[in-house]
Motif scaffolding. Structure first.
Motif, PDB file in Angstrom:
ATOM      1  N   TYR A 129       0.878  -1.388   0.086  1.00 48.20           N
ATOM      2  CA  TYR A 129       0.021   0.061  -0.034  1.00 48.20           C
ATOM      3  C   TYR A 129       1.028   1.182  -0.009  1.00 48.20           C
ATOM      4  N   PRO A 130       0.963   2.094  -0.923  1.00 45.81           N
ATOM      5  CA  PRO A 130       1.678   3.367  -1.125  1.00 45.81           C
ATOM      6  C   PRO A 130       1.249   4.198   0.113  1.00 45.81           C
ATOM      7  N   ILE A 131       2.030   4.676   0.648  1.00 49.17           N
ATOM      8  CA  ILE A 131       1.853   5.672   2.042  1.00 49.17           C
ATOM      9  C   ILE A 131       2.021   7.009   1.654  1.00 49.17           C
ATOM     10  N   ASP A 132       0.752   7.749   1.511  1.00 51.40           N
ATOM     11  CA  ASP A 132       0.691   9.207   1.326  1.00 51.40           C
ATOM     12  C   ASP A 132       1.125   9.965   2.637  1.00 51.40           C
ATOM     13  N   ILE A 133       2.268  10.420   2.943  1.00 53.18           N
ATOM     14  CA  ILE A 133       2.802  11.317   4.125  1.00 53.18           C
ATOM     15  C   ILE A 133       2.130  12.248   4.373  1.00 53.18           C
ATOM     16  N   ASP A 160      -1.104  12.876   4.105  1.00 55.49           N
ATOM     17  CA  ASP A 160      -2.278  12.251   5.011  1.00 55.49           C
ATOM     18  C   ASP A 160      -2.044  12.113   6.268  1.00 55.49           C
ATOM     19  N   VAL A 161      -2.353  13.271   7.267  1.00 53.47           N
ATOM     20  CA  VAL A 161      -1.940  13.214   8.770  1.00 53.47           C
ATOM     21  C   VAL A 161      -3.194  12.546   9.375  1.00 53.47           C
ATOM     22  N   SER A 162      -4.003  11.737   8.862  1.00 48.69           N
ATOM     23  CA  SER A 162      -5.370  11.404   9.548  1.00 48.69           C
ATOM     24  C   SER A 162      -4.734  10.145  10.538  1.00 48.69           C
ATOM     25  N   ASN A 163      -5.606   9.845  11.420  1.00 47.29           N
ATOM     26  CA  ASN A 163      -5.382   8.728  12.515  1.00 47.29           C
ATOM     27  C   ASN A 163      -5.155   7.393  11.654  1.00 47.29           C
ATOM     28  N   SER A 164      -5.829   7.162  10.595  1.00 49.72           N
ATOM     29  CA  SER A 164      -5.951   5.951  10.083  1.00 49.72           C
ATOM     30  C   SER A 164      -4.703   5.948   9.181  1.00 49.72           C
ATOM     31  N   ASN A 165      -4.193   6.945   8.702  1.00 55.57           N
ATOM     32  CA  ASN A 165      -2.869   6.770   7.894  1.00 55.57           C
ATOM     33  C   ASN A 165      -1.551   6.771   8.790  1.00 55.57           C
ATOM     34  N   ARG A 166      -1.772   7.518   9.995  1.00 53.55           N
ATOM     35  CA  ARG A 166      -0.696   7.147  11.069  1.00 53.55           C
ATOM     36  C   ARG A 166      -0.454   5.741  11.205  1.00 53.55           C
ATOM     37  N   ARG A 167      -1.621   5.149  11.650  1.00 52.34           N
ATOM     38  CA  ARG A 167      -1.699   3.588  11.715  1.00 52.34           C
ATOM     39  C   ARG A 167      -0.809   2.651  10.545  1.00 52.34           C
ATOM     40  N   ARG A 168      -1.173   3.165   9.305  1.00 58.59           N
ATOM     41  CA  ARG A 168      -0.493   2.593   8.172  1.00 58.59           C
ATOM     42  C   ARG A 168       0.768   2.766   8.144  1.00 58.59           C
ATOM     43  N   LEU A 169       1.340   4.169   8.310  1.00 52.68           N
ATOM     44  CA  LEU A 169       2.743   4.477   8.319  1.00 52.68           C
ATOM     45  C   LEU A 169       3.439   3.649   9.502  1.00 52.68           C
ATOM     46  N   ALA A 170       2.824   3.533  10.516  1.00 51.22           N
ATOM     47  CA  ALA A 170       3.425   2.985  11.526  1.00 51.22           C
ATOM     48  C   ALA A 170       3.670   1.289  11.379  1.00 51.22           C
ATOM     49  N   ILE A 171       2.855   0.783  10.884  1.00 47.31           N
ATOM     50  CA  ILE A 171       2.697  -0.563  10.641  1.00 47.31           C
ATOM     51  C   ILE A 171       3.900  -0.889   9.478  1.00 47.31           C
ATOM     52  N   PHE A 172       3.692   0.179   8.388  1.00 44.40           N
ATOM     53  CA  PHE A 172       4.583  -0.087   7.332  1.00 44.40           C
ATOM     54  C   PHE A 172       6.192  -0.056   7.803  1.00 44.40           C
ATOM     55  N   ARG A 173       6.357   1.075   8.617  1.00 45.20           N
ATOM     56  CA  ARG A 173       7.837   1.091   9.067  1.00 45.20           C
ATOM     57  C   ARG A 173       8.295   0.245   9.954  1.00 45.20           C
ATOM     58  N   ALA A 174       7.353  -0.460  10.804  1.00 46.32           N
ATOM     59  CA  ALA A 174       7.723  -1.488  11.468  1.00 46.32           C
ATOM     60  C   ALA A 174       8.034  -3.057  10.903  1.00 46.32           C
ATOM     61  N   PHE A 179       9.462  -7.235   5.003  1.00 44.23           N
ATOM     62  CA  PHE A 179       8.287  -7.703   4.641  1.00 44.23           C
ATOM     63  C   PHE A 179       7.360  -7.022   3.549  1.00 44.23           C
ATOM     64  N   CYS A 180       7.497  -5.465   3.563  1.00 48.15           N
ATOM     65  CA  CYS A 180       6.776  -4.744   2.739  1.00 48.15           C
ATOM     66  C   CYS A 180       7.414  -4.362   1.196  1.00 48.15           C
ATOM     67  N   GLY A 181       6.488  -4.370   0.237  1.00 51.40           N
ATOM     68  CA  GLY A 181       7.172  -4.078  -1.023  1.00 51.40           C
ATOM     69  C   GLY A 181       6.595  -2.577  -1.595  1.00 51.40           C
ATOM     70  N   ALA A 182       5.802  -1.761  -0.772  1.00 50.84           N
ATOM     71  CA  ALA A 182       5.364  -0.620  -0.837  1.00 50.84           C
ATOM     72  C   ALA A 182       6.483   0.453  -0.738  1.00 50.84           C
ATOM     73  N   THR A 183       6.435   1.634  -0.874  1.00 49.93           N
ATOM     74  CA  THR A 183       7.198   2.629  -0.477  1.00 49.93           C
ATOM     75  C   THR A 183       6.676   4.108   0.132  1.00 49.93           C
ATOM     76  N   ALA A 184       7.242   4.602   1.051  1.00 51.76           N
ATOM     77  CA  ALA A 184       7.079   5.649   1.667  1.00 51.76           C
ATOM     78  C   ALA A 184       7.914   6.685   1.528  1.00 51.76           C
ATOM     79  N   ASP A 185       7.854   7.984   1.379  1.00 48.62           N
ATOM     80  CA  ASP A 185       9.126   9.097   1.368  1.00 48.62           C
ATOM     81  C   ASP A 185       8.916   9.612   2.747  1.00 48.62           C
ATOM     82  N   VAL A 186       9.392   8.889   3.669  1.00 47.65           N
ATOM     83  CA  VAL A 186       9.776   9.286   4.990  1.00 47.65           C
ATOM     84  C   VAL A 186      11.097   9.084   5.410  1.00 47.65           C
TER      85      VAL A 186
END
Length: 231
Positions: A198-202, A204-218, A224-231
């Motif tokens: 799931y591409p992460i849109d940084i 988007d500061v919503s709570n749901s996207n914070r969870r997505r980013l947190a799980i992605f980074r962990a 484990f992940c194939g997506a990218t986030a510009d963080v």
């Protein structure tokens, strides 16, 4: 609170003023930061004189405002050398460490201040005190592990001439220090894989996207992940 009537009256006056203007924090002409700075100075002065105690401040102000005051106190010019500042930060750090020694994920509360509390532990006790500090709480508890990951997500504010912009960041250093690599790898494998591609849109500061980013980074730390986030 102690017995200096003048100090307590000034602190209580500033507290009332702070609560009155707190909702205007995002206004360009808000006085909330000025009042908080003054309130922090007076609290520190009273604490140094023995008028206020840690438990008394927590009871009167609540944890959230105490955290704000400590941030102000710790960020002030010359705070590294000021004995009163070092004393109040060390006192509250003891409270935080005691709380983190509690049982279960409730020991992490309030989550909104977890990063600040961990940074204070590192500042007052040395970086080594933070190493693996949360292992006992999160190891074997996927929900607690996820909550800590979410707490590591912060909102970064970028102010331009005409526009203000926000995006999400992740405190990698604190995350990797507070939880050992063995525990991170073991627990990351148990987090949901629904965001792996799931591409992460940084922006988007919503709570749901914070969870997505947190799980992605962990999870991405261990491939484990194939997506990218510009963080």
């Amino acid at each position: 609170m102690g017995g200096n009537d003048a100090v307590e009256k000034l602190v209580m006056f500033l507290l009332v003023e702070y609560k009155r203007v707190e909702s205007s924090r995002n206004d360009r002409e808000s006085t909330v930061d000025i009042i908080l700075d003054w309130l922090s100075d007076e609290v520190l002065r009273g604490y140094g004189a023995g008028e206020f105690t840690r438990d008394g401040l927590l009871e009167r102000f609540g944890e959230d405002l105490c955290f704000d005051i400590l941030r102000q106190v710790g960020a002030s010019w010359g705070s590294i050398r000021d004995e009163n500042t070092k004393a109040i930060l060390a006192d509250f750090t003891g409270h935080f460490v005691d709380a983190l020694a509690g049982e279960g994920r409730s020991a992490l509360e309030p989550l909104g201040s977890l990063r600040f509390r961990l940074s204070l532990v590192a500042r007052t006790k040395g970086p080594g005190a933070l190493t693996g500090l949360l292992d006992r709480i999160v190891d074997g508890d996927v929900a607690a592990f996820e909550l800590v990951a979410i707490a590591m997500v912060n909102v970064e504010n970028w102010t331009g001439f005409e526009t203000n912009r926000q995006n999400l960041g992740f405190d990698t250093e604190e995350w990797r220090t507070a939880i050992s690599i063995e525990v991170r790898e073991r627990m990351a494998a148990h987090l949901t894989d629904e965001f792996d591609s799931y591409p992460i849109d940084i922006d988007d500061v919503s709570n749901s996207n914070r969870r997505r980013l947190a799980i992605f980074r962990a999870r991405t730390e261990f491939g484990f992940c194939g997506a990218t986030a510009d963080v």
